[in-house]
Motif scaffolding. Structure first.
Motif, short mmCIF file in Angstrom:
data_model
loop_
_atom_site.label_atom_id
_atom_site.label_comp_id
_atom_site.label_asym_id
_atom_site.label_seq_id
_atom_site.Cartn_x
_atom_site.Cartn_y
_atom_site.Cartn_z
N CYS A 158 7.84 -7.38 -6.50
CA CYS A 158 7.73 -8.87 -6.56
C CYS A 158 8.70 -9.82 -6.52
CB CYS A 158 6.21 -9.28 -6.91
SG CYS A 158 5.86 -11.04 -6.80
N SER A 159 9.35 -9.74 -7.77
CA SER A 159 10.38 -10.38 -8.56
C SER A 159 11.62 -10.15 -7.41
CB SER A 159 10.59 -10.40 -9.87
OG SER A 159 11.02 -9.01 -10.12
N GLU A 160 12.07 -9.03 -7.15
CA GLU A 160 13.08 -8.69 -6.39
C GLU A 160 13.04 -9.12 -4.84
OE1 GLU A 160 14.26 -4.42 -6.34
OE2 GLU A 160 13.89 -4.37 -8.33
N ARG A 161 11.77 -9.27 -4.21
CA ARG A 161 11.64 -9.92 -3.11
C ARG A 161 11.66 -11.10 -3.12
NH1 ARG A 161 7.21 -6.11 -2.89
NH2 ARG A 161 5.82 -7.89 -3.24
N LEU A 204 0.93 -3.04 -19.64
CA LEU A 204 0.90 -3.02 -18.18
C LEU A 204 1.00 -1.82 -17.95
CD1 LEU A 204 3.49 -5.94 -17.42
CD2 LEU A 204 0.90 -6.09 -17.10
N THR A 205 0.22 -1.28 -16.70
CA THR A 205 0.29 0.10 -16.20
C THR A 205 1.48 0.38 -15.28
OG1 THR A 205 -0.82 -0.70 -14.09
CG2 THR A 205 -2.13 0.02 -15.89
N GLU A 206 1.81 1.54 -15.23
CA GLU A 206 3.16 1.47 -14.27
C GLU A 206 3.21 1.02 -13.09
OE1 GLU A 206 6.24 3.01 -15.29
OE2 GLU A 206 5.17 2.81 -17.15
N SER A 207 1.99 1.14 -12.49
CA SER A 207 1.61 0.32 -11.08
C SER A 207 1.97 -0.93 -11.45
CB SER A 207 0.25 0.82 -10.76
OG SER A 207 0.07 0.23 -9.60
N GLU A 208 1.44 -1.64 -12.20
CA GLU A 208 1.65 -3.19 -12.45
C GLU A 208 3.10 -3.49 -12.87
OE1 GLU A 208 -2.76 -4.35 -14.42
OE2 GLU A 208 -1.28 -3.62 -15.60
N LYS A 209 4.05 -2.63 -13.64
CA LYS A 209 5.14 -2.90 -13.81
C LYS A 209 5.90 -2.71 -12.43
CE LYS A 209 5.10 -1.00 -18.43
NZ LYS A 209 5.49 -0.01 -19.50
N ASN A 210 5.62 -1.52 -11.64
CA ASN A 210 6.53 -1.54 -10.58
C ASN A 210 6.11 -2.52 -9.59
OD1 ASN A 210 7.77 0.80 -11.36
ND2 ASN A 210 6.08 2.17 -10.42
#
Length: 101
Positions: free
Chosen positions: A76-79, A65-71
């Motif tokens: 997304c999961s936090e929201r 996964l790219t850093e952008s995808e990880k972030n």
């Protein structure tokens, strides 16, 4: 685990017709079943979060996964969890307030 072993023993005794289940045993089985249902519900939520956030954040699956995808997945999961907790708390507060409020 102890509860699971006891529940298994109780089920085997009941299936074999050996003795009646006492109240303590029935409560133990009910507690075990409720615990298993809670585990299932948690697994379902985790699966839903994974599905939603994967679809939203990962455009082309690759080796990593790219850093952008990880972030994106983390945000997304936090929201999702924050929103779920907000809804649960809101329902509980309305329930405590009583009907018509």
């Amino acid at each position: 685990r102890n509860c699971a072993g006891r529940a298994r023993k109780i089920r085997m005794q009941a299936a074999a017709g050996v003795g009646d289940l006492d109240r303590k045993s029935v409560k133990e089985v009910q507690s075990f079943i409720e615990h298993q249902q809670q585990i299932q519900q948690i697994q379902a939520v985790v699966g839903k979060i994974t599905e939603l956030c994967w679809e939203k954040c990962v455009s082309k699956p690759g080796k990593d996964l790219t850093e952008s995808e990880k972030n994106c997945i983390a945000n997304c999961s936090e929201r999702f969890l924050d929103t779920s907790m907000f809804v649960v708390n809101r329902i509980q507060n309305k329930h405590k307030a009583g009907p018509g409020r």
